[in-house]
Design a protein around this motif. Structure first.
Motif, mmCIF file in Angstrom:
data_model
loop_
_atom_site.group_PDB
_atom_site.id
_atom_site.type_symbol
_atom_site.label_atom_id
_atom_site.label_comp_id
_atom_site.label_asym_id
_atom_site.label_seq_id
_atom_site.Cartn_x
_atom_site.Cartn_y
_atom_site.Cartn_z
ATOM 1 N N LYS A 194 0.825 -1.207 0.000
ATOM 2 C CA LYS A 194 0.000 0.000 0.000
ATOM 3 C C LYS A 194 0.861 1.259 0.000
ATOM 4 O O LYS A 194 0.479 2.283 -0.580
ATOM 5 C CB LYS A 194 -0.933 0.003 1.209
ATOM 6 C CG LYS A 194 -1.993 -1.080 1.201
ATOM 7 C CD LYS A 194 -2.874 -0.991 2.424
ATOM 8 C CE LYS A 194 -3.879 -2.131 2.465
ATOM 9 N NZ LYS A 194 -3.219 -3.456 2.595
ATOM 10 N N ARG A 195 2.000 1.207 0.655
ATOM 11 C CA ARG A 195 2.895 2.368 0.669
ATOM 12 C C ARG A 195 3.349 2.706 -0.745
ATOM 13 O O ARG A 195 3.360 3.881 -1.146
ATOM 14 C CB ARG A 195 4.108 2.067 1.549
ATOM 15 C CG ARG A 195 5.200 3.136 1.538
ATOM 16 C CD ARG A 195 6.328 2.686 2.456
ATOM 17 N NE ARG A 195 7.447 3.606 2.452
ATOM 18 C CZ ARG A 195 8.471 3.548 1.593
ATOM 19 N NH1 ARG A 195 8.476 2.625 0.630
ATOM 20 N NH2 ARG A 195 9.462 4.410 1.667
ATOM 21 N N LEU B 219 0.480 4.251 -2.650
ATOM 22 C CA LEU B 219 0.290 5.630 -2.199
ATOM 23 C C LEU B 219 1.318 6.558 -2.830
ATOM 24 O O LEU B 219 0.993 7.672 -3.274
ATOM 25 C CB LEU B 219 0.365 5.705 -0.674
ATOM 26 C CG LEU B 219 0.229 7.100 -0.048
ATOM 27 C CD1 LEU B 219 -1.098 7.747 -0.435
ATOM 28 C CD2 LEU B 219 0.357 7.020 1.480
ATOM 29 N N ALA C 298 -5.134 8.430 -3.355
ATOM 30 C CA ALA C 298 -4.540 8.935 -2.113
ATOM 31 C C ALA C 298 -5.500 8.750 -0.944
ATOM 32 O O ALA C 298 -5.092 8.366 0.158
ATOM 33 C CB ALA C 298 -4.177 10.409 -2.279
ATOM 34 N N MET D 273 -5.734 4.802 -0.104
ATOM 35 C CA MET D 273 -4.522 4.227 0.481
ATOM 36 C C MET D 273 -4.203 4.830 1.847
ATOM 37 O O MET D 273 -3.807 4.115 2.771
ATOM 38 C CB MET D 273 -3.331 4.425 -0.463
ATOM 39 C CG MET D 273 -3.383 3.586 -1.732
ATOM 40 S SD MET D 273 -3.543 1.803 -1.422
ATOM 41 C CE MET D 273 -5.291 1.569 -1.777
ATOM 42 N N SER D 274 -4.390 6.142 2.000
ATOM 43 C CA SER D 274 -4.085 6.749 3.298
ATOM 44 C C SER D 274 -5.037 6.240 4.372
ATOM 45 O O SER D 274 -4.607 5.881 5.484
ATOM 46 C CB SER D 274 -4.136 8.279 3.203
ATOM 47 O OG SER D 274 -5.404 8.731 2.774
ATOM 48 N N THR E 57 6.146 10.333 3.143
ATOM 49 C CA THR E 57 5.779 8.920 3.004
ATOM 50 C C THR E 57 7.026 8.063 2.790
ATOM 51 O O THR E 57 7.161 6.982 3.381
ATOM 52 C CB THR E 57 4.800 8.746 1.828
ATOM 53 O OG1 THR E 57 3.627 9.537 2.067
ATOM 54 C CG2 THR E 57 4.389 7.294 1.661
#
Length: 450
Positions: free
Chosen positions: A84-85, A88, A125, A128-129, A191
């Motif tokens: 996921k990072r 993102l 965004a 995912m966040s 991030t």
């Protein structure tokens, strides 16, 4: 102790991503009238089909919304299937490029295309966040952390809606988008620096399993109807405040209209971390029910704000006295202002309308973090938190697309007040069906046990 600090930095990185995404989104909404003026859209013919200027203007928003809808499933699937990072970072990178392109658009076609890309960036965004916040937070603190993430987004909405118009008048499009690009870049770097990689990997297509999840279906029975309510009420509060009296509005100036919008966002921002923490302790389903019901009831009173203002003797203008020494004692006698009128000419409905808008924010602050945490609970338990939030987004879409059309028809064919009555009714029928299904399918105690 270092682990706690590391987690705190990860959350702050995600809050920054939420802020940057929210700031870019609301800024484009605020600047939309200026783009319409600058691009001067006109009708065109494509493959023998004539498209009028009104439809072209509609595509300025619909292109964004359609791209959001199309992006939900693949972005959510990628978030569950991969890191996921990384996803993102990709969508934040798309956002940096997109906002860098807005100052150079020179036609309606290019604006619609870039708005579509913005829809992908905003949706990615946001998904995912929120997925990462829900995954990082423990089950007993999830709504609290989600409330803080939402508060960051609301803070961006307030800053963007108040600042974008002023900056445009002073500097034009370029510097505004330079600020957005800088924010997105800082979020991207934060991030990279502070957010750890996501090691969960979900094979297959978790949407299929989660779509049949009984709790998600129960929540969706409420959310589907509530989307119509929120879209109608949030969209028409500023319309009610700003349009001419002949169309059923109050004909307030721009600053007064902006304050009615900001009041809802400000109270929502301030309350969500607190109400999220409460829902973690006292039952999330209860907060969804109470917040949704309160929102519907308050919406019914919005068109009554003129009568309320008259009944309580609210002022028809707001003034601030200025001491002579501060106003400029060196000026000739008789030229020193002793008071300033705020917001231009307003009616007694103004203060009640601002108060009701603020109460709408309070009511929704009870519902939103609790609802998001319930979706995150189910997604985390079944191994597809991004897909769970994706389903949440998709359930909202019919209301967000159809409600503006319904509201426009009601405004012109019935009355301005009917928009708020129908909006309030959608929220009340939503919480009613939610409660019935909750008790029938999940038991009498489910309202406080979820």
């Amino acid at each position: 102790m270092s682990g706690v600090n590391d987690d705190r930095l990860q959350f702050w990185a995600l809050y920054l991503a939420r802020f940057a995404e929210g700031f870019g989104f609301i800024t484009l909404i605020t600047l939309l009238p200026y783009y319409i003026n600058a691009l001067d859209p006109s009708g065109t013919t494509i493959l023998g089909v004539t498209i009028g200027a009104g439809l072209v203007v509609g595509l300025y928003t619909t292109g964004f919304t359609l791209a959001q809808t199309v992006a939900v499933v693949p972005v959510a699937w990628a978030g569950d299937r991969f890191d996921k990072r990384t996803v993102l970072l990709v969508v934040l990178g798309i956002g940096i490029g997109v906002y860098g392109l807005f100052p150079i658009v020179d036609s309606s076609a290019s604006f619609i295309a870039i708005r579509a890309l913005q829809g992908v960036a905003v949706t990615g965004a946001g998904l995912m966040s929120l997925s990462l916040v829900g995954q990082l937070a423990g089950g007993d603190t999830r709504a609290n952390y989600i409330g803080k993430a939402n508060a960051a987004s609301f803070a961006a909405s307030i800053a963007g809606s108040l600042g974008a118009g002023t900056l445009y008048e002073a500097f034009g499009f370029g510097p505004i988008f330079a600020i957005i690009v800088a924010l997105m870049l800082v979020a991207w770097l934060g991030t990279v620096r502070f957010l750890e990689g996501d090691e969960t990997r979900i094979h297959g297509f978790p949407f299929a399993d989660l779509a049949l999840n009984r709790r998600i279906l129960t929540l969706s029975s409420f959310r589907f109807q509530y989307a119509f309510s929120v879209t109608l009420v949030r969209t028409w509060v500023p319309i009610f405040a700003g349009v001419a009296a002949a169309q059923g509005g109050l004909a307030y100036g721009g600053l007064a209209v902006a304050l009615t919008v900001v009041a809802e966002k400000f109270t929502n921002m301030c309350c969500q971390p607190f109400t999220g923490r409460l829902s973690d302790g006292y039952g999330r389903a209860l907060f969804v029910f109470a917040g949704g019901g309160a929102y519907g009831l308050i919406a019914l009173f919005v068109p009554l704000s003129p009568a309320i203002g008259t009944a309580i003797g609210a002022p028809s203008e707001l003034v601030v006295a200025i001491p002579t020494v501060l106003a400029g004692a060196a000026l000739p006698i008789g030229t020193v202002p002793t008071q300033v009128t705020l917001f231009g000419e307003v009616s007694p409905a103004f203060l009640p309308l601002v108060a009701l808008s603020g109460l709408l924010g309070v009511a929704d602050s009870f519902r939103e973090p609790a609802s998001m945490a319930l979706f995150a609970d189910e997604g985390t338990a079944d191994g597809g938190v991004a897909s769970s939030f994706g389903i949440r987004e998709l359930v909202w879409r019919p209301g967000s697309v159809i409600a503006p059309l319904l509201g426009g028809w009601l405004m012109y064919e019935v009355s301005m007040a009917s928009v708020f009555y129908v909006g309030g009714a959608f929220a009340l029928t939503g919480v009613g069906s939610f409660l019935l299904i909750l008790v029938w399918v999940h038991g009498a105690n489910a309202l406080t046990e979820w």
